[in-house]
Structures are given as structure tokens and as C-alpha cells.
Enzyme design. Sequence first.
Site, PDB file in Angstrom:
ATOM      1  N   ASP A 192      12.958   9.007  11.878  1.00 16.02           N
ATOM      2  CA  ASP A 192      13.654   8.848  13.020  1.00 16.02           C
ATOM      3  C   ASP A 192      14.920   8.931  12.861  1.00 16.02           C
ATOM      4  O   ASP A 192      15.741   7.760  12.220  1.00 16.02           O
ATOM      5  CB  ASP A 192      13.399   7.991  14.435  1.00 16.02           C
ATOM      6  CG  ASP A 192      14.040   7.858  15.562  1.00 16.02           C
ATOM      7  OD1 ASP A 192      14.734   9.097  15.894  1.00 16.02           O
ATOM      8  OD2 ASP A 192      13.780   7.258  16.461  1.00 16.02           O
ATOM      9  N   HIS A 365      15.425   4.498  20.925  1.00 17.25           N
ATOM     10  CA  HIS A 365      15.497   4.634  19.050  1.00 17.25           C
ATOM     11  C   HIS A 365      16.374   3.491  18.186  1.00 17.25           C
ATOM     12  O   HIS A 365      17.445   2.907  18.702  1.00 17.25           O
ATOM     13  CB  HIS A 365      16.598   6.044  18.586  1.00 17.25           C
ATOM     14  CG  HIS A 365      15.999   7.247  20.115  1.00 17.25           C
ATOM     15  ND1 HIS A 365      14.709   8.064  18.677  1.00 17.25           N
ATOM     16  CD2 HIS A 365      15.932   7.692  21.046  1.00 17.25           C
ATOM     17  CE1 HIS A 365      14.524   8.986  19.876  1.00 17.25           C
ATOM     18  NE2 HIS A 365      15.488   8.850  21.293  1.00 17.25           N
TER      19      HIS A 365
END
Length: 560
Positions: A192, A365
Site C-alpha cells: 500500500d 493507511h
Amino acid sequence: MAHKLKIIPLGGLNEIGKNITLYEYNGDIIIVDSGLAFPDEEMYGVDLVIPDFTYLAEHKKKVRAVFLTHGHEDHIGSIPYLMRVIDAPIYCTQLTAGLVELKLAEHKLLSKVELHRVQPRDVIEAGVFSVEFIAVNHSIADSCALAIKTPLGTVVQTGDFKIDTTPIDGKMIDLTRFGELGNEGVLMLLSDSTNVERPGMAMSERMVGESFRSIFKDCDKRIIVASFASNVHRIQQIIDAAVENGRKVAVSGRSMENILNLGLELGHIRVNPECLIDISDVDRYNKKKLCIITTGSQGEPMSALARMASDNHKQVEISSGDLVIFSSSPIPGNEKTVYHLVNELFKKGAEVIYERLADVHVSGHACREELKMMLALTKPKYFMPVHGEYRHLASHANLAKTCGIPKNNIFISEIGRILEVNKDGNAKLGGTVASGKVLVDGLGIGDVGSVVLRDRKLLSQDGIIVVAFSLSDVDGSILAGPDIITRGFVYAKEAEPIIAQLKDQAIRTVESCSLGRGHDWASIKNELRASLSSFLYKQTRRSPMILPVLMGISDQDYTW
């Protein structure tokens, strides 16, 4: 011919959204995620953007399974469209499965799809692949990374993740397993990249809970909180803060109601039923003792919060006695819409708190230090950054270099590009497969293309002019017209002089076209379109869409 492992992203690179990655070896394909993206401001009238499934349709007999990392729209949103193309089982965790079931039921596909629920550390065999689910922290419960064991080595795909040492449900990311995989040997890491530009580590979700408690404690107004419906841990913390301060809780918005019911059923949300009330009953309670959790944190025009702000909500109207909290940050591209809604709420007299004013949102995130930790734990031979725009991918690639990954072992790929690994374990970028964006507009899937979007853009900018003639079938001479209708061009009275000139120009064009051409309607239309467009641009510096309408009439059928 030696078999190769092919890793093919069909979405999620150089963009935020519609994440989907294929793994192919010999005659087997597995799919990781199948998300959607929301249309940008140039996609007039488009509802959703989904990946191009052409390659999967051509190789559907090879597809062994679909694996989902978590339940966000950019990872599961296109599942109903994918399952019309392929026939394969889906594997995912409990909450993700519940959300997928809602989608499949809405599309009347639930009975046709084989859906399996798994737990972290479960291993699923799918053709030559062996896929292990690994628990991670994210802004939705039951999120997992995947360790994909292939005949040529193990590939780790993180999905969306962060490292939260104090998660709301007490289930911390399984760093131990990532370390074990690193010691066993990881061929490639797909990680990610969303927050790679942010230093340090992402804040814990518990920070938001502390902010809510502080805000709720001294508030003497009705509190309305807008959040992502899928963030059940955020919803739990809002409920906890409300209940601690003697408030009843109601939810508004279909997706929020669905998530609340699903969260209660799966145990992700815990609350005394007496503390929950129906949104239709809010008028029966003291406003100062109410908390409403609603959709609309991204300013969506038809969301519950937007309807409250515009007095179109059946039960709730915003007033000076309200405190509205945006427990989210705008998705890139949504900033204008979100701040427009914030302005409307201020105009209604409400007090508004959003991310810039208080710690009412944290990202799901990983930031730079967490990304470096993932690289250090897994120790991959090869690295491919995913889930981000090009600047995110490039920054993540540079970060990987600082962690000791050789430059030649780092691949910044693009949608549709094949990353190949041969039997000797050597990787390189290869050719491409069919890929791109498929636009969903109402019930239409893929029937809106660049030409339609161009026409919609033109209509939105300069309007449309319809020019109608009745022409002789015999020689193309004018029998009646032109009738001119304009929409979105100029106001009718102001248009009279230019419309009169436009009629004269149209008559001259048709008369010149009709000479010697009989009834070549296509030629006459093209000449009309070109002539009138040129004339209008010279006169007005505008380029409206010109739509000629020609009706051929036999002279003997025509009566004056």
C-alpha cells in the site's frame, strides 16, 4: 516452454480506487480484490467506474478463486459486475462477506455466487496457488493481507494496512507472521502506497475516541457525526462517547443502517439496545441528549447529511442548535464537494468541526515508518508499490531503495502491464493485456464511451441547437423550415438577432447542398453542422452542439 508467474494489475495503479490484481501460473488464475472508483468531474452523468474485465472474460475457465482483503468500495465495489463475467468462489473475512452479500443481493446474484468466510491464518488452496490470510489494522474491521504461495515463491500483498498498537478491538496487525514469512523467503512484496508521503506512523484509532469524549463532554447541542459507514470501530467510539454522556443514538442513511445491523450481528459493535432509537423518533427526545450518526462525510449530494442541510430530510433539519462533526478527511477529488457542504451547514447556523479543527479522524493507511517496517519484516527479493497515484508509487520505490532493495528489483508498473517471474526467479515487466476504465451509467455497463462523454461535456459547456427542415424527396429543395430550438445556448429574447442570422445561414447551406445532390441527407447534415458551427463560433466564440433534423417529404404529400 517454461511456466512463468504473471502478476497483472487491472486497477489501483496511477489512481486511487478500483483495485484488482491477477496472479496467473500455467492454467490457473486467482484474483485479489475487485473494486470501483467514483467518476471525476469530467465524467458527466456517470455513476461508477469499474475495471475492464475483458482479459478475465477471455480466460474465465482458468479463474480458480477471488480473494478479498477488506470491505471498502475500492476493493469490493465491482464484485457484482465481476461475477457476471466469471464463475469462481469468493473467500473473505466475516465483515467483508456481510458487505459483499448486501451487494450481491442488491444485484440479485446472491444465490449464484459461492461465498466462503475465513479467519486470519486460514490457508486456501486454489489451483497451484495457496493463499493465507494475515490480520492487519485498517479503517475497517476484518482487514487482511495475503501471502500467496506460488510454484516460484511467496508473494505478499498487504492490501490496505497500518500498524495500530492500540486497536479498538484489541486485534493488532500480525507482525509475527510477516516476520516469519520474511525468514522463510518472500519473492515479492506488493504494498500500500497511499500515505508514503507522510512521515512517522499513522495515529491510533483510539485518538479519535479521546477527541469524541472531549467534544461530547461539554456539548449542550444536538450532535450529528458524519463518518464512513464501513468504519465500524469509528461508529463504536461515537456510540461509546454518546452513551457515556447520556445521549440516545440514531443512525441515518441506508448504508449506515446496514453497517450498524451487520456490526451488531457480528459483534463488532456493542451497545445496550435501549441506547439506540429509530431516526423517525428523534423529535420525541431532548435535542441536547441526542447523537445522530449519518452518511455524507464526502459531501455526496443525495446523502443523509446533505439532505439535512438542504431541508430535504424527513426527520432532521439542521439549525443553530446543532454541532456537526465530519469524522473523515476528503477523498482526493472530493474536497470541493465536502467544503461546499461545510459552508451550507455554517449558513444554517450549525457549529461544524472537521479534521482541520480537531483530531476527529485518523488515516487507515501506513505512513513511511510503517512502510519501512513492512519492508524490513518481509525482506522481499522484488518490490512493486501499489495502491496510489504515480507520485505515491515513485516515492514508495525510493523508500524501498533506502531499505536495501536494489533499484533493478523494484517495479513501478501500470494497469494492464504484466510482471513476469521465470523459473529461475528472475522478474521483468512484459507485455500488456486489455485494461482500463468501464463506465457504469444507470443500468448501462460500458455503453458510455469517450464519444458520449465528449458530447455530454459539449452540452454542459455551450448547449445544443436543433435545426429542423422539411425537404423534398425529389430534389432536396426546402419545403418548410428551418425551425430552430436552443437549450443552454443563450436566453430566448437575447437570441432573436443571432437566431435570425442562423436561419439565413442554414437556408443558404441547404440550398447550396441540394443543387444536383438530390436527397443525400448525410451530406446535407454534415454541411449544415460544419457551416453553422463555423458561423456561431465567429459570432459568439461558442461551440454548441448542432443537431440537424431533416424530414424528407414527397411533393404530392405536402400541403401548404
